[in-house]
Scaffold this motif. Structure first.
Motif, PDB file in Angstrom:
ATOM      1  N   ALA A  62       0.840  -1.204   0.000  1.00  0.00           N
ATOM      2  CA  ALA A  62       0.000   0.000   0.000  1.00  0.00           C
ATOM      3  C   ALA A  62       0.874   1.253   0.000  1.00  0.00           C
ATOM      4  N   ASP A  63       1.924   1.255   0.823  1.00  0.00           N
ATOM      5  CA  ASP A  63       2.846   2.392   0.848  1.00  0.00           C
ATOM      6  C   ASP A  63       3.425   2.639  -0.541  1.00  0.00           C
ATOM      7  N   ALA A  64       3.794   1.564  -1.241  1.00  0.00           N
ATOM      8  CA  ALA A  64       4.421   1.693  -2.554  1.00  0.00           C
ATOM      9  C   ALA A  64       3.442   2.275  -3.575  1.00  0.00           C
ATOM     10  N   VAL A  65       2.196   1.813  -3.561  1.00  0.00           N
ATOM     11  CA  VAL A  65       1.191   2.341  -4.491  1.00  0.00           C
ATOM     12  C   VAL A  65       0.929   3.817  -4.203  1.00  0.00           C
ATOM     13  N   LEU A  66       0.736   4.155  -2.937  1.00  0.00           N
ATOM     14  CA  LEU A  66       0.456   5.546  -2.571  1.00  0.00           C
ATOM     15  C   LEU A  66       1.623   6.462  -2.929  1.00  0.00           C
ATOM     16  N   ALA A  67       2.846   5.995  -2.700  1.00  0.00           N
ATOM     17  CA  ALA A  67       4.016   6.810  -3.026  1.00  0.00           C
ATOM     18  C   ALA A  67       4.123   7.046  -4.534  1.00  0.00           C
ATOM     19  N   THR A  68       3.806   6.023  -5.302  1.00  0.00           N
ATOM     20  CA  THR A  68       3.864   6.147  -6.764  1.00  0.00           C
ATOM     21  C   THR A  68       2.786   7.106  -7.267  1.00  0.00           C
ATOM     22  N   GLN A  69       1.604   7.006  -6.688  1.00  0.00           N
ATOM     23  CA  GLN A  69       0.531   7.921  -7.070  1.00  0.00           C
ATOM     24  C   GLN A  69       0.902   9.377  -6.771  1.00  0.00           C
ATOM     25  N   ARG A  70       1.473   9.608  -5.597  1.00  0.00           N
ATOM     26  CA  ARG A  70       1.873  10.974  -5.238  1.00  0.00           C
ATOM     27  C   ARG A  70       2.977  11.489  -6.158  1.00  0.00           C
ATOM     28  N   ARG A  71       3.936  10.640  -6.413  1.00  0.00           N
ATOM     29  CA  ARG A  71       5.101  11.047  -7.207  1.00  0.00           C
ATOM     30  C   ARG A  71       4.708  11.439  -8.624  1.00  0.00           C
ATOM     31  N   PHE A  72       3.783  10.665  -9.218  1.00  0.00           N
ATOM     32  CA  PHE A  72       3.435  10.911 -10.623  1.00  0.00           C
ATOM     33  C   PHE A  72       2.066  11.582 -10.790  1.00  0.00           C
ATOM     34  N   ARG A  73       1.425  11.860  -9.667  1.00  0.00           N
ATOM     35  CA  ARG A  73       0.124  12.533  -9.681  1.00  0.00           C
ATOM     36  C   ARG A  73      -0.895  11.792 -10.551  1.00  0.00           C
ATOM     37  N   VAL A  74      -0.940  10.501 -10.345  1.00  0.00           N
ATOM     38  CA  VAL A  74      -1.881   9.625 -11.045  1.00  0.00           C
ATOM     39  C   VAL A  74      -2.590   8.778 -10.004  1.00  0.00           C
ATOM     40  N   LYS A  75      -3.903   8.673 -10.098  1.00  0.00           N
ATOM     41  CA  LYS A  75      -4.696   7.917  -9.117  1.00  0.00           C
ATOM     42  C   LYS A  75      -5.234   6.647  -9.752  1.00  0.00           C
ATOM     43  N   ALA A  76      -4.926   5.516  -9.148  1.00  0.00           N
ATOM     44  CA  ALA A  76      -5.421   4.232  -9.643  1.00  0.00           C
ATOM     45  C   ALA A  76      -6.867   4.009  -9.222  1.00  0.00           C
ATOM     46  N   GLU A  77      -7.606   3.296 -10.055  1.00  0.00           N
ATOM     47  CA  GLU A  77      -8.987   2.922  -9.751  1.00  0.00           C
ATOM     48  C   GLU A  77      -9.086   1.459  -9.307  1.00  0.00           C
ATOM     49  N   LEU A  78      -7.995   0.717  -9.500  1.00  0.00           N
ATOM     50  CA  LEU A  78      -7.945  -0.700  -9.176  1.00  0.00           C
ATOM     51  C   LEU A  78      -6.485  -1.064  -8.967  1.00  0.00           C
ATOM     52  N   VAL A  79      -6.238  -2.039  -8.088  1.00  0.00           N
ATOM     53  CA  VAL A  79      -4.878  -2.531  -7.857  1.00  0.00           C
ATOM     54  C   VAL A  79      -4.843  -4.028  -8.131  1.00  0.00           C
ATOM     55  N   GLY A  80      -3.808  -4.464  -8.826  1.00  0.00           N
ATOM     56  CA  GLY A  80      -3.546  -5.894  -8.995  1.00  0.00           C
ATOM     57  C   GLY A  80      -2.228  -6.218  -8.332  1.00  0.00           C
ATOM     58  N   CYS A  81      -2.259  -7.016  -7.270  1.00  0.00           N
ATOM     59  CA  CYS A  81      -1.050  -7.305  -6.495  1.00  0.00           C
ATOM     60  C   CYS A  81      -0.723  -8.795  -6.526  1.00  0.00           C
ATOM     61  N   HIS A  82       0.431  -9.117  -7.077  1.00  0.00           N
ATOM     62  CA  HIS A  82       0.847 -10.524  -7.137  1.00  0.00           C
ATOM     63  C   HIS A  82       1.149 -11.076  -5.760  1.00  0.00           C
ATOM     64  N   GLY A  83       1.715 -10.254  -4.876  1.00  0.00           N
ATOM     65  CA  GLY A  83       2.139 -10.741  -3.563  1.00  0.00           C
ATOM     66  C   GLY A  83       3.510 -11.387  -3.638  1.00  0.00           C
ATOM     67  N   GLN A  84       4.034 -11.741  -2.476  1.00  0.00           N
ATOM     68  CA  GLN A  84       5.351 -12.364  -2.390  1.00  0.00           C
ATOM     69  C   GLN A  84       5.203 -13.876  -2.294  1.00  0.00           C
ATOM     70  N   THR A  85       5.746 -14.580  -3.261  1.00  0.00           N
ATOM     71  CA  THR A  85       5.665 -16.042  -3.238  1.00  0.00           C
ATOM     72  C   THR A  85       6.560 -16.599  -2.138  1.00  0.00           C
ATOM     73  N   LEU A  86       5.953 -17.362  -1.245  1.00  0.00           N
ATOM     74  CA  LEU A  86       6.723 -18.061  -0.214  1.00  0.00           C
ATOM     75  C   LEU A  86       6.945 -19.517  -0.585  1.00  0.00           C
ATOM     76  N   TYR A  87       5.980 -20.085  -1.314  1.00  0.00           N
ATOM     77  CA  TYR A  87       6.106 -21.496  -1.692  1.00  0.00           C
ATOM     78  C   TYR A  87       5.252 -21.755  -2.916  1.00  0.00           C
ATOM     79  N   HIS A  88       5.807 -22.471  -3.882  1.00  0.00           N
ATOM     80  CA  HIS A  88       5.026 -22.840  -5.056  1.00  0.00           C
ATOM     81  C   HIS A  88       5.377 -24.267  -5.456  1.00  0.00           C
ATOM     82  N   GLN A  89       4.353 -25.108  -5.504  1.00  0.00           N
ATOM     83  CA  GLN A  89       4.522 -26.510  -5.870  1.00  0.00           C
ATOM     84  C   GLN A  89       3.460 -26.817  -6.939  1.00  0.00           C
ATOM     85  N   GLY A  90       3.885 -26.731  -8.191  1.00  0.00           N
ATOM     86  CA  GLY A  90       2.945 -26.888  -9.294  1.00  0.00           C
ATOM     87  C   GLY A  90       2.522 -28.315  -9.560  1.00  0.00           C
TER      88      GLY A  90
END
Length: 379
Positions: A73-101
């Motif tokens: 959230a901090d990263a999205v808000l900082a990016t919005q402030r820096r570039f003066r662009v407001k997102a209407e939706l967020v897509g967050c992959h997250g941090q992979t801790l484990y993946h077993q396909g």
């Protein structure tokens, strides 16, 4: 619609945010802004220690989930402030801790599993817009491997009626998407080729106490142990036919320790050079084994990800690709900086989910059907 894509990869070096404008048919994707934020040192160390760990505190994992939500959230808000662009939706992959396909036996059933952490509800509450997160499980529920997911973006951006293209991302893990000229999504070939920066970074941390090999300078000063690379390329993962996926489970801590032992008492610079050569040669080996056939011809090889900044790695790769008739290009040439690509991909996937459209590529993940990916956290 303006969507913020958020990505933190298997290298766990930090958070990438891409602000993307998409139209109703996603035929046009325009990158508005991109920013990167390193993880605090203690957070990165904890994440790396937790990945594929045989023992971890449930309480600490729960805390990490909410902490990462705050950091995203901090990263999205900082990016919005820096570039003066407001997102209407967020897509967050997250941090992979484990993946077993692949499925394995567990308590009487066979299951394939994945875990990306970073609480979407926290991001939604802080940023004030809906968040799509946890993209991989829906593909796995359809009998897919949950990865790779970026080929959906690759197909959109790089498909050409006359030119066959191979799109290679080199992050912690290296993965490719092969798109024949005039192909449909069912003709796409996509899979993980093996380690990207992961083993290189581990060697740099161990011997030089640095998180990565800046510009490939250390590798460029060392000698490659060819026998070590050749032996590793005979291991089952590299011979396994795609679709296939990999992560720290295959090429993380345990693999890196074994790799160093194989190098015996070679100078530290030679170990880094050999790790770099392993990435380059495993990519070339995957191309020759599984992609370059008489049926389809490819002319361009488009590189993205942090590995594109490693000049020694790119030189090694160029030496391997030149005899194959492939022209190396950067994703930057197509209007999408290599550092922003994966974050932009999850902005696109979130947009598809928001519009109730599937966005996995079954030809890439081996899913039995198309699937709408992710879970939505509302404000």
């Amino acid at each position: 619609m303006i969507v913020a894509g958020v990505m933190s990869g298997t290298s766990a070096d930090g958070i990438n945010v891409a602000l993307v404008r998409l139209n109703s048919g996603w035929t046009r994707l325009r990158l508005l802004a991109h920013a990167e934020y390193p993880y605090p040192k203690a957070v990165r160390e904890f994440v790396l220690a937790t990945m594929n760990s045989p023992r971890a505190s449930v309480a600490d994992l729960a805390r990490l989930n909410f902490l990462l939500g705050e950091l995203y959230a901090d990263a999205v808000l900082a990016t919005q402030r820096r570039f003066r662009v407001k997102a209407e939706l967020v897509g967050c992959h997250g941090q992979t801790l484990y993946h077993q396909g692949e499925t394995v036996a567990f308590l009487g059933r066979k299951v394939a599993v994945t875990w990306q952490t970073g609480e979407g509800a926290v991001i939604a509450a802080r940023v004030g817009v809906p968040v799509v997160s946890d993209f991989r499980p829906a593909d796995m529920a359809a009998s897919g491997k949950g990865a790779p997911l970026v080929p959906f973006l690759d197909f959109l951006l790089y498909r050409d009626e006359r030119i066959g293209r191979i799109v290679q991302n080199i992050g912690g893990i290296a993965n490719l998407t092969a798109i024949p000229a005039g192909a449909s999504s069912a003709q796409v070939i996509a899979f993980d080729t093996g380690p990207g920066n992961m083993v290189i970074d581990a060697a740099m941390q161990r011997f030089f106490h640095k998180p990565y090999d800046r510009d490939g300078r250390v590798a460029g000063s060392g000698a490659v142990l060819d026998r070590v690379v050749a032996d590793i390329l005979h291991e089952p993962f590299f011979r396994q036919r795609p679709p296939k996926t990999a992560g720290r489970e295959e090429f993380g801590r345990e693999f890196s320790e074994k790799f160093v032992r194989r190098c015996r008492r070679a100078p530290s610079r030679d170990v880094v050079a050999t790790a770099t050569a392993l990435t380059a040669r495993s990519i070339a080996d995957a191309l020759q084994r599984f992609v370059l056939t008489k049926r389809h011809r490819y002319r361009e090889f488009i590189v993205s990800g942090g590995g594109a900044n490693n000049s020694t790695l790119m030189a090694m790769l160029a030496n391997k690709l030149r005899p194959l008739g492939l022209e190396i290009r950067s994703s930057d040439e197509f209007g999408l900086p290599s550092e922003a690509k994966e974050a932009a991909a999850f902005a696109l996937l979130a947009y598809e989910t928001w519009n109730r459209r599937p966005s996995n590529v079954p030809a890439a993940t081996a899913a039995k059907r198309s699937a709408i990916l992710g879970k939505i956290s509302y404000v």
